[in-house]
Design a protein around this motif. Structure first.
Motif, mmCIF file in Angstrom:
data_model
loop_
_atom_site.group_PDB
_atom_site.id
_atom_site.type_symbol
_atom_site.label_atom_id
_atom_site.label_comp_id
_atom_site.label_asym_id
_atom_site.label_seq_id
_atom_site.Cartn_x
_atom_site.Cartn_y
_atom_site.Cartn_z
ATOM 1 N N TYR A 154 0.839 -1.207 0.000
ATOM 2 C CA TYR A 154 0.000 0.000 0.000
ATOM 3 C C TYR A 154 0.870 1.252 0.000
ATOM 4 N N SER B 106 2.164 1.855 -3.482
ATOM 5 C CA SER B 106 1.160 2.483 -4.344
ATOM 6 C C SER B 106 1.191 3.992 -4.152
ATOM 7 N N TRP C 19 -5.213 7.407 -4.438
ATOM 8 C CA TRP C 19 -4.765 6.470 -3.396
ATOM 9 C C TRP C 19 -5.789 6.369 -2.268
ATOM 10 N N ILE D 200 -7.860 3.040 -1.098
ATOM 11 C CA ILE D 200 -7.754 2.497 0.260
ATOM 12 C C ILE D 200 -9.129 2.519 0.940
ATOM 13 N N VAL E 84 -9.670 -1.157 1.835
ATOM 14 C CA VAL E 84 -8.980 -1.506 3.075
ATOM 15 C C VAL E 84 -9.720 -1.008 4.306
ATOM 16 N N ALA F 38 -6.144 -1.569 -4.376
ATOM 17 C CA ALA F 38 -5.343 -0.811 -3.406
ATOM 18 C C ALA F 38 -3.867 -1.178 -3.518
ATOM 19 N N ILE F 39 -3.613 -2.420 -3.835
ATOM 20 C CA ILE F 39 -2.238 -2.901 -3.840
ATOM 21 C C ILE F 39 -1.506 -2.494 -5.119
#
Lengths: 562, 137
Positions: free
Chosen positions: A423, A426, A461, A465, A469, A497-498
């Motif tokens: 993460y 990224s 980003w 997330i 996440v 997200a990854i």
């Protein structure tokens, strides 16, 4: 795959790992930590130049090792083998992304950054785009990267700590983080760099010794386990090698790409080039660094293969039900040594290597974050008159506060060590890499372009997330997710997200370029600084491109800065 | 393809003095990755782009081939490895390392061609006007 802190160690880790206090490994780990503290004390720093760029005195081989140690965290030492063991071919995207990115760093950024010659990554962004807002965004991104990245390290240290000292996960995370923070606040970058060479030696010796001995005792390999594990692949479950089972082609590409551009955008990686004596050293130490990294990265898949086979024999099918848990996977390296019935002190050595890896990287990240706070936010924006003493104080305070936040978050980490770290990649690939690349390779990139680009990157980003996440943490968001675990599944498919950088970074590039073209060109002084970064003429060890430009233009009659 | 220093008639004077006394004014030559403005940058970027292409092939070639021809890539076995696994797990990292080494050597060769000597940097003897240094920090 989420491991909750509420679980007792016996449940968090498999019984076979025998998580309890062990005398010899405890002595080994304690001695190692004492050694780090001692080295840090001997090379402690009293000024900011030493705290952040080690006096620009580091040579080829030493910086190569520091690059290696700085780089190889718990995510490489523990997490990569875990991802390969748990997700098979998809796990290789991490091996590829985390190693081959250094080549891009080498050909496009390393030497030019050394010529730019400032202190921190936000320094580059702030000075290049001539904007305190850009500097502040870059500094906050640096701190955010340090935070996300370190959570993974704390989880790794905590899990390994349980094996060595017994106790519970919470105590171990707190203990390990306290030691790391104490050592960092004491020693700064010079001590940390000197330590990194030591930490690299410890971690690579422990990892390779573990691999060779496990391979030999288990009858898998003799002289070159990095190649020999090929012969046993057909005995493993097909999940280990079959492509695109636990991640499709797009996700594979997205992950690898994200990790590559993330490598080139990470502030704590970048700052390693500011610590070297010349730009040629910047280049060659990158080559050395990649060599040191490859030693471990070529070995991790072999370790994963051995560990998976041992697990299948001793515990059960790793891909069946219940199968290997995330926490088991994250210690597969230590687990493999344990399952091969190696003596306790030897398993302790392998565990100690994992702790060394985590501490070295956390050190680099925290130094980068503390310089972002003290140098880029406090000194450059809030209090330009700050004395060295005040800067050091703010820097150290940042380390302590960040350490506390990381500790609290790591008590209930949302993912595997390797995923957590990804993460952060990224984020670096979305926000900082485009600024570094365009800033150095296109002189017309301007302030407005940079601000628009970084904002876009941050937005992508946070969206990714929040989508994937955060729902695990925030009930209100969780209620909005469907079966896929994402709020908007389509968004998660394009911007996982990854690996959000595959689709996101080109967008950030496009925005930055478009806005730069639509607005005024940057001032001539800035353009000259960029040109100086690409000139083949050698520069003084302590000189920055800005100083050279100021001197030269001063002589030719145009107004210089002062 | 990069070390062909043939027929570049405009360069000898660059080579002999390294451009230090202004035969090439680097501070007034535009920096644009697609429009190299000095002989040095042209030479450098030629190396960079050629090697970047090789790198892209090594890194993304195997996985793309595996996606397009899954059966072929997984059924061929080399020293025990299915081909796709070998090329990804070992080929890519090792390939990047070799490319790095080649690049660093080529870049050193470029330095030599343009008469650049980095060993002087340690004494920070700038041959340029900055007599007063600006070095103090």
């Amino acid at each position: 795959m989420t491991a909750t802190a509420a679980l007792a160690p016996a449940q968090l880790l498999p019984d076979a790992l025998n998580a309890s206090f062990k005398l010899v490994p405890s002595i080994m780990v304690t001695a190692m930590l004492a050694l780090f503290l001692a080295i840090g004390y001997v090379f402690r720093v009293a000024d900011t130049e030493g705290l952040w760029v080690a006096g620009r005195s580091i040579g080829n081989l030493e910086n190569g090792m520091a690059i290696g140690a700085n780089w190889m965290s718990a995510a490489s030492y523990l997490g990569m083998a875990a991802l390969i063991a748990l997700s098979g071919y998809y796990g290789l995207a991490f091996v590829v992304g985390w190693s081959t990115g250094y080549f891009i760093l080498l050909i496009f950024l390393a030497a030019q950054m050394r010529r730019f010659g400032k202190y921190t990554a936000p320094d580059f962004v702030g000075d290049r785009f001539n904007s305190d807002t850009a500097r502040a965004i870059a500094a906050l991104t640096t701190i955010l990267i340090g935070f996300v990245y370190s959570v993974g390290q704390a989880r790794g240290m905590g899990l390994v700590g349980i094996y060595v000292f017994g106790g519970d996960y919470t105590t171990m995370v707190i203990l390990m983080m306290a030691i790391t923070v104490g050592y960092l606040a004491l020693s700064g970058m010079l001590g940390a760099t000197k330590n990194m060479a030591v930490q690299y030696v410890i971690l690579i010796v422990a990892f390779l010794a573990g691999l060779y001995v496990v391979g030999y005792v288990g009858g898998y390999s003799t002289v070159l386990p990095q190649i020999e594990y090929g012969a046993m692949l057909d005995q493993l479950s097909s999940e280990f090698t079959e492509p695109f089972i636990s991640g499709g082609f797009y996700l594979w590409l997205a992950t690898a790409f994200s990790l590559i551009v993330g490598t080139c955008g990470l502030p704590h990686v970048l700052v390693r080039f500011y610590t070297v004596e010349s730009e040629r050293t910047a280049r060659w130490s990158t080559v050395w660094g990649l060599f040191f990294i490859c030693l471990l990265y070529l070995s991790a898949p072999a370790f994963a293969a051995f560990g998976t086979d041992l697990y299948a024999q001793a515990i059960g099918d790793p891909y069946g039900t219940p199968g290997m848990t995330g926490a088991e996977g994250d210690v597969i390296v230590v687990l493999a040594a344990q399952l091969a019935n190696l003596p306790e002190w030897f398993v302790g050595l392998v565990a100690a290597g994992g702790i060394a890896a985590a501490i070295a990287t956390t050190a680099g990240l925290f130094i980068a974050a503390s310089s972002a706070a003290a140098h880029d936010i406090y000194t450059s924006i809030i209090n330009p008159e700050a004395t060295q003493r005040q800067q050091l104080l703010v820097g150290r305070a940042t380390i302590v506060v960040l350490g506390a936040l990381v500790t609290v978050t790591a008590l209930d980490p949302p993912a595997l060590v390797g995923e957590l770290v990804a993460y952060a990649f990224s984020l670096a690939g979305l926000v900082l890499f485009p600024m570094f690349f365009l800033g150095l390779w296109w002189e017309n990139t301007n302030r407005q372009g940079a601000l628009a680009g970084m904002t876009t990157g941050l937005f992508i980003w946070f969206a990714a997330i929040t989508n994937q996440v955060l729902p695990a943490y925030i009930g209100a968001l969780d209620a909005m997710t469907g079966e896929s675990g994402a709020i908007v599944p389509v968004f998660a498919d394009v911007f996982p997200a990854i690996g959000a950088a595959l689709a996101g970074t080109p967008i950030v590039f496009a925005v930055t370029i478009a806005v730069s073209l639509a607005t005024d060109e940057p001032p001539e002084r800035i353009k000259r600084i960029v040109r100086q970064c690409h000139s083949p003429e050698p520069m003084g060890q302590q000189q920055s491109a800005e100083e050279v430009v100021a001197n030269k233009t001063g002589e030719s009659g145009t107004t210089a800065d002062d | 393809m990069t070390d062909t220093d043939t027929q570049r008639s405009d360069e000898p004077q660059v080579r002999s003095d390294g451009g230090r006394d202004g035969s090439v004014d680097y501070l007034n030559s535009e920096v644009n990755i697609f429009k190299p403005s000095t002989p040095f940058m042209r030479d450098h970027l030629r190396v960079v782009w050629a090697m970047f292409a090789a790198w892209a092939l090594i890194v993304f070639g195997p996985v793309t081939a595996t996606y397009l021809a899954t059966d072929l890539m997984t059924s061929v076995t080399v020293i025990g490895f299915p081909l796709h696994y070998l090329l990804t797990a070992i080929g890519a990292p090792l390939g990047a390392l070799v490319l790095s080494l080649v690049y660093a050597r080529k870049r050193d060769a470029l330095d030599e061609k343009y008469g650049v000597d980095h060993s002087a940097t340690r004494q920070s003897t700038e041959g340029t006007p900055a007599a007063d240094g600006g070095v103090e920090k």
